[in-house]
Design a protein around this motif. Structure first.
Motif, mmCIF file in Angstrom:
data_model
loop_
_atom_site.group_PDB
_atom_site.id
_atom_site.type_symbol
_atom_site.label_atom_id
_atom_site.label_comp_id
_atom_site.label_asym_id
_atom_site.label_seq_id
_atom_site.Cartn_x
_atom_site.Cartn_y
_atom_site.Cartn_z
ATOM 1 N N VAL A 144 0.837 -1.208 0.000
ATOM 2 C CA VAL A 144 0.000 0.000 0.000
ATOM 3 C C VAL A 144 0.869 1.255 0.000
ATOM 4 C CG1 VAL A 144 -1.644 1.327 1.396
ATOM 5 C CG2 VAL A 144 -2.003 -1.117 1.028
ATOM 6 N N ASP A 145 1.945 1.262 0.822
ATOM 7 C CA ASP A 145 2.844 2.422 0.837
ATOM 8 C C ASP A 145 3.505 2.624 -0.516
ATOM 9 O OD1 ASP A 145 2.163 2.803 3.473
ATOM 10 O OD2 ASP A 145 3.891 1.665 4.256
ATOM 11 N N ASP A 146 3.952 1.503 -1.130
ATOM 12 C CA ASP A 146 4.574 1.631 -2.462
ATOM 13 C C ASP A 146 3.571 2.155 -3.482
ATOM 14 O OD1 ASP A 146 6.890 0.672 -1.400
ATOM 15 O OD2 ASP A 146 6.534 -1.415 -1.988
ATOM 16 N N PHE A 147 2.339 1.667 -3.401
ATOM 17 C CA PHE A 147 1.317 2.142 -4.344
ATOM 18 C C PHE A 147 1.051 3.637 -4.159
ATOM 19 C CE2 PHE A 147 -3.171 2.986 -5.290
ATOM 20 C CZ PHE A 147 -3.178 2.661 -6.641
ATOM 21 N N ARG A 148 1.006 4.090 -2.899
ATOM 22 C CA ARG A 148 0.800 5.508 -2.656
ATOM 23 C C ARG A 148 1.950 6.341 -3.205
ATOM 24 N NH1 ARG A 148 -1.448 5.408 3.622
ATOM 25 N NH2 ARG A 148 -3.542 4.542 3.120
ATOM 26 N N ARG A 149 3.169 5.858 -2.982
ATOM 27 C CA ARG A 149 4.319 6.606 -3.530
ATOM 28 C C ARG A 149 4.269 6.654 -5.061
ATOM 29 N NH1 ARG A 149 7.075 4.051 0.774
ATOM 30 N NH2 ARG A 149 7.709 2.338 -0.611
ATOM 31 N N ARG A 150 3.945 5.502 -5.673
ATOM 32 C CA ARG A 150 3.866 5.485 -7.135
ATOM 33 C C ARG A 150 2.749 6.405 -7.635
ATOM 34 N NH1 ARG A 150 4.662 -0.102 -6.274
ATOM 35 N NH2 ARG A 150 2.428 -0.485 -6.559
ATOM 36 N N ALA A 151 1.607 6.400 -6.899
ATOM 37 C CA ALA A 151 0.518 7.291 -7.307
ATOM 38 C C ALA A 151 0.927 8.766 -7.195
ATOM 39 C CB ALA A 151 -0.727 7.024 -6.444
ATOM 40 N N ALA A 152 1.670 9.110 -6.102
ATOM 41 C CA ALA A 152 2.127 10.494 -5.943
ATOM 42 C C ALA A 152 3.086 10.891 -7.070
ATOM 43 C CB ALA A 152 2.800 10.655 -4.577
ATOM 44 N N LYS A 153 4.001 9.930 -7.406
ATOM 45 C CA LYS A 153 4.930 10.219 -8.503
ATOM 46 C C LYS A 153 4.178 10.404 -9.821
ATOM 47 C CE LYS A 153 8.980 7.881 -6.594
ATOM 48 N NZ LYS A 153 9.943 6.782 -6.797
ATOM 49 N N ALA A 154 3.193 9.531 -10.073
ATOM 50 C CA ALA A 154 2.417 9.655 -11.312
ATOM 51 C C ALA A 154 1.655 10.977 -11.351
ATOM 52 C CB ALA A 154 1.443 8.473 -11.421
ATOM 53 N N ALA A 155 1.092 11.397 -10.188
ATOM 54 C CA ALA A 155 0.382 12.677 -10.145
ATOM 55 C C ALA A 155 1.323 13.840 -10.447
ATOM 56 C CB ALA A 155 -0.276 12.856 -8.775
ATOM 57 N N LEU A 156 2.523 13.767 -9.846
ATOM 58 C CA LEU A 156 3.498 14.833 -10.130
ATOM 59 C C LEU A 156 3.862 14.875 -11.611
ATOM 60 C CD1 LEU A 156 5.838 14.474 -7.024
ATOM 61 C CD2 LEU A 156 4.199 16.307 -7.487
ATOM 62 N N TRP A 424 9.775 -2.717 -11.154
ATOM 63 C CA TRP A 424 9.032 -1.463 -11.256
ATOM 64 C C TRP A 424 9.957 -0.255 -11.165
ATOM 65 C CZ3 TRP A 424 4.823 0.241 -13.163
ATOM 66 C CH2 TRP A 424 4.317 1.481 -12.794
ATOM 67 N N ASP A 425 10.950 -0.313 -10.253
ATOM 68 C CA ASP A 425 11.935 0.777 -10.181
ATOM 69 C C ASP A 425 12.698 0.900 -11.488
ATOM 70 O OD1 ASP A 425 12.728 0.049 -6.693
ATOM 71 O OD2 ASP A 425 11.154 1.301 -7.599
ATOM 72 N N HIS A 426 13.040 -0.256 -12.086
ATOM 73 C CA HIS A 426 13.738 -0.224 -13.366
ATOM 74 C C HIS A 426 12.850 0.407 -14.457
ATOM 75 C CE1 HIS A 426 16.474 -1.394 -16.523
ATOM 76 N NE2 HIS A 426 15.489 -2.043 -17.154
ATOM 77 N N VAL A 427 11.569 0.059 -14.462
ATOM 78 C CA VAL A 427 10.651 0.640 -15.445
ATOM 79 C C VAL A 427 10.524 2.140 -15.235
ATOM 80 C CG1 VAL A 427 8.222 0.681 -16.152
ATOM 81 C CG2 VAL A 427 9.387 -1.502 -15.818
ATOM 82 N N LEU A 428 10.452 2.568 -13.951
ATOM 83 C CA LEU A 428 10.353 4.004 -13.672
ATOM 84 C C LEU A 428 11.604 4.744 -14.148
ATOM 85 C CD1 LEU A 428 8.718 4.078 -10.110
ATOM 86 C CD2 LEU A 428 7.659 4.653 -12.298
ATOM 87 N N ARG A 429 12.775 4.139 -13.890
ATOM 88 C CA ARG A 429 14.013 4.805 -14.363
ATOM 89 C C ARG A 429 14.041 4.876 -15.891
ATOM 90 N NH1 ARG A 429 16.185 1.944 -9.958
ATOM 91 N NH2 ARG A 429 16.708 0.180 -11.326
ATOM 92 N N LYS A 430 13.580 3.786 -16.524
ATOM 93 C CA LYS A 430 13.570 3.797 -17.993
ATOM 94 C C LYS A 430 12.627 4.869 -18.537
ATOM 95 C CE LYS A 430 12.922 0.691 -21.911
ATOM 96 N NZ LYS A 430 12.570 -0.700 -22.322
ATOM 97 N N ARG A 431 11.443 4.960 -17.906
ATOM 98 C CA ARG A 431 10.490 5.993 -18.352
ATOM 99 C C ARG A 431 11.019 7.394 -18.061
ATOM 100 N NH1 ARG A 431 4.717 3.267 -16.419
ATOM 101 N NH2 ARG A 431 4.805 1.487 -17.876
ATOM 102 N N THR A 432 11.711 7.559 -16.929
ATOM 103 C CA THR A 432 12.314 8.858 -16.627
ATOM 104 C C THR A 432 13.327 9.251 -17.696
ATOM 105 O OG1 THR A 432 12.000 8.409 -14.276
ATOM 106 C CG2 THR A 432 13.537 10.141 -14.856
ATOM 107 N N VAL A 433 14.147 8.254 -18.103
ATOM 108 C CA VAL A 433 15.139 8.519 -19.157
ATOM 109 C C VAL A 433 14.434 8.885 -20.457
ATOM 110 C CG1 VAL A 433 16.945 7.461 -20.549
ATOM 111 C CG2 VAL A 433 16.913 7.111 -18.076
ATOM 112 N N GLN A 434 13.314 8.183 -20.767
ATOM 113 C CA GLN A 434 12.583 8.505 -21.986
ATOM 114 C C GLN A 434 12.011 9.925 -21.924
ATOM 115 O OE1 GLN A 434 9.654 5.474 -22.403
ATOM 116 N NE2 GLN A 434 11.137 3.871 -23.043
ATOM 117 N N ILE A 435 11.454 10.275 -20.718
ATOM 118 C CA ILE A 435 10.911 11.638 -20.569
ATOM 119 C C ILE A 435 12.026 12.683 -20.715
ATOM 120 C CG2 ILE A 435 9.851 13.215 -18.904
ATOM 121 C CD1 ILE A 435 8.294 10.767 -17.839
#
Length: 454
Positions: A144-156, A424-435
């Motif tokens: 649940v904590d990880d989901f909340r953090r991911r949701a906050a990151k997605a909102a940002l 998931w962290d790897h996917v987030l880093r990859k998407r960050t690099v793409q952005i």
């Protein structure tokens, strides 16, 4: 009682002598008996001619003595048979009573062990359920904590994209206004800038070529940087993954070590508590065993004393009978009486030998029957002990296997969660690099547009 005692002690050497000395002693006894018979015969032969009277009177006395002796023998045989039956019944009663007591103690111990094992099994099952409940709660809270953090990151990320889109729209409107103004100025000055346009286009071509060269270099640098960063990121991710796996393996080993230590300590404490709980039973068993040994030793001593008493009585009886027969044979002077006496002696000796042989056979058979019954009893006890041991080991093995399966399941769930988190962290880093790449491309294109616009 003397006859039953002789039944038990027949296999022991007579008088406490070994087998060889006993045989030699029996030969000496037979030799001395033969010499006595010969001396009696010679004495009877010498006095045969001296005494010719009282033949009828002696025959009647001998008949009465024989009748009394035979009656005494019949009565004694009946008494011995009655004593043997009484001893057999009493010993059977004692053995059955001991067997019933042993069966009762075995049944009580079986029920007590079953109750203790079921109680420990229920406690361990409750502890395992509690551990699983807490582990699953911790994993759920972490997810649940990880989901909340991911949701906050997605909102940002969404807010940044929306703000960037708005800024792009505003910039585009300003650029359009500026372009319209520039087009009006250009239309007003188009005639004046005809010549200047040609010169400007020449300069523009030169600058464009230089800009294209710089842009090509910039793209090559960006591609090299992207390749180097990707390689560094892959190396960092591999190192972090290896460190994470080593930490997870060490943590799993530590958890298993603590669990095994707790399990075997609880098992040791349970065995020690069970020993303390059954200390009275152990003392009672020792008391019964020691009592049985003492009674067996007293029984053997009593049998040995009865055998010695019976042997002394038999020796006295034989000696007194021999003396009586010698005195009687001294006065006996008839050839027929001498022959009858010899036949009678042979018959008695043969009867005694036959009775002794039959007595030994009966004693041997009784001992064999008792030994077979004892072996059957011991075999039954051993089979019961082996069966209980197998059942107890099966239950303990099944319980231990369930514990191991539960621990393995918890470890697999935890490792899967860690792996999914890393992916998931790897996917987030990859998407960050793409952005970042998209943002840099946008900035480069914007810079190029301004350069071209100028």
């Amino acid at each position: 009682a003397a006859q039953s005692g002789s039944l038990v002690s027949d296999q022991a050497p007579a008088g406490g002598l070994p087998g060889g000395l006993r045989a030699h002693h029996s030969q000496l006894l037979r030799k001395s008996a033969a010499e006595k018979i010969q001396r009696a015969w010679r004495t009877h032969y010498q006095h045969r001619t001296q005494t010719s009277s009282r033949r009828t009177k002696e025959a009647l006395a001998a008949t009465k003595i024989q009748a009394r002796w035979r009656g005494f023998r019949v009565i004694r045989r009946k008494q011995h048979a009655s004593a043997t039956r009484i001893q057999t019944a009493f010993r059977g009663f004692i053995v059955r009573l001991a067997v019933r007591r042993l069966q009762a103690a075995t049944r009580v111990q079986r029920h007590a062990r079953g109750m203790l094992f079921r109680r420990d099994l229920a406690r361990q099952r409750a502890a395992a359920l509690k551990i699983q409940r807490r582990a699953r709660g911790a994993l759920a809270r972490k997810e649940v904590d990880d989901f909340r953090r991911r949701a906050a990151k997605a909102a940002l990320l969404l807010q940044r994209a929306a703000r960037r889109w708005k800024a792009y729209k505003v910039a585009q409107g300003k650029r359009q206004e500026k372009a319209a103004e520039q087009s009006r100025v250009a239309a007003a000055t188009s005639i004046q800038s005809a010549f200047r346009g040609r010169k400007g286009r020449q300069r523009f071509q030169e600058r464009r070529r230089s800009w294209e060269a710089v842009e090509a270099q910039h793209k090559a640098a960006i591609k090299l940087q992207a390749l180097v960063r990707r390689k560094q990121a892959a190396r960092t991710v591999d190192h972090m993954r290896q460190v994470k796996q080593e930490m997870q393996s060490q943590a799993a080993t530590t958890v298993r070590k603590f669990w095994l230590r707790r399990h075997y300590r609880r098992k040791f404490l349970r065995l020690r508590q069970e020993l303390r709980m059954h200390e009275d039973s152990v003392i009672t068993i020792q008391r019964y065993v020691r009592g049985f040994l003492v009674r067996s030793r007293m029984w053997r001593d009593a049998i040995r004393a009865e055998d010695e008493l019976w042997a002394a009585v038999e020796i006295q009886r034989c000696w007194r009978g021999y003396l009586g027969r010698v005195r009687w044979e001294i006065e006996y002077d008839a050839v027929h009486s001498r022959l009858v006496a010899a036949v009678r002696l042979q018959r008695h000796i043969r009867g005694w030998l036959a009775r002794t042989r039959a007595h030994r056979i009966r004693k041997r058979n009784a001992r064999a029957d008792f030994e077979r019954a004892r072996r059957r009893f011991k075999a039954a006890q051993k089979l019961q002990a082996l069966t209980r041991g197998v059942q107890c080991r099966k239950r303990i093995s099944a319980f231990r296997q369930r514990k191991i399966d539960a621990a393995v399941k918890i470890q697999s769930i935890h490792r899967g969660h860690q792996l999914r988190r890393q992916l998931w962290d790897h996917v987030l880093r990859k998407r960050t690099v793409q952005i970042q790449a998209a943002m840099r491309g946008f900035l480069v294109r914007n810079r190029r547009f301004h350069v071209i616009a100028k």
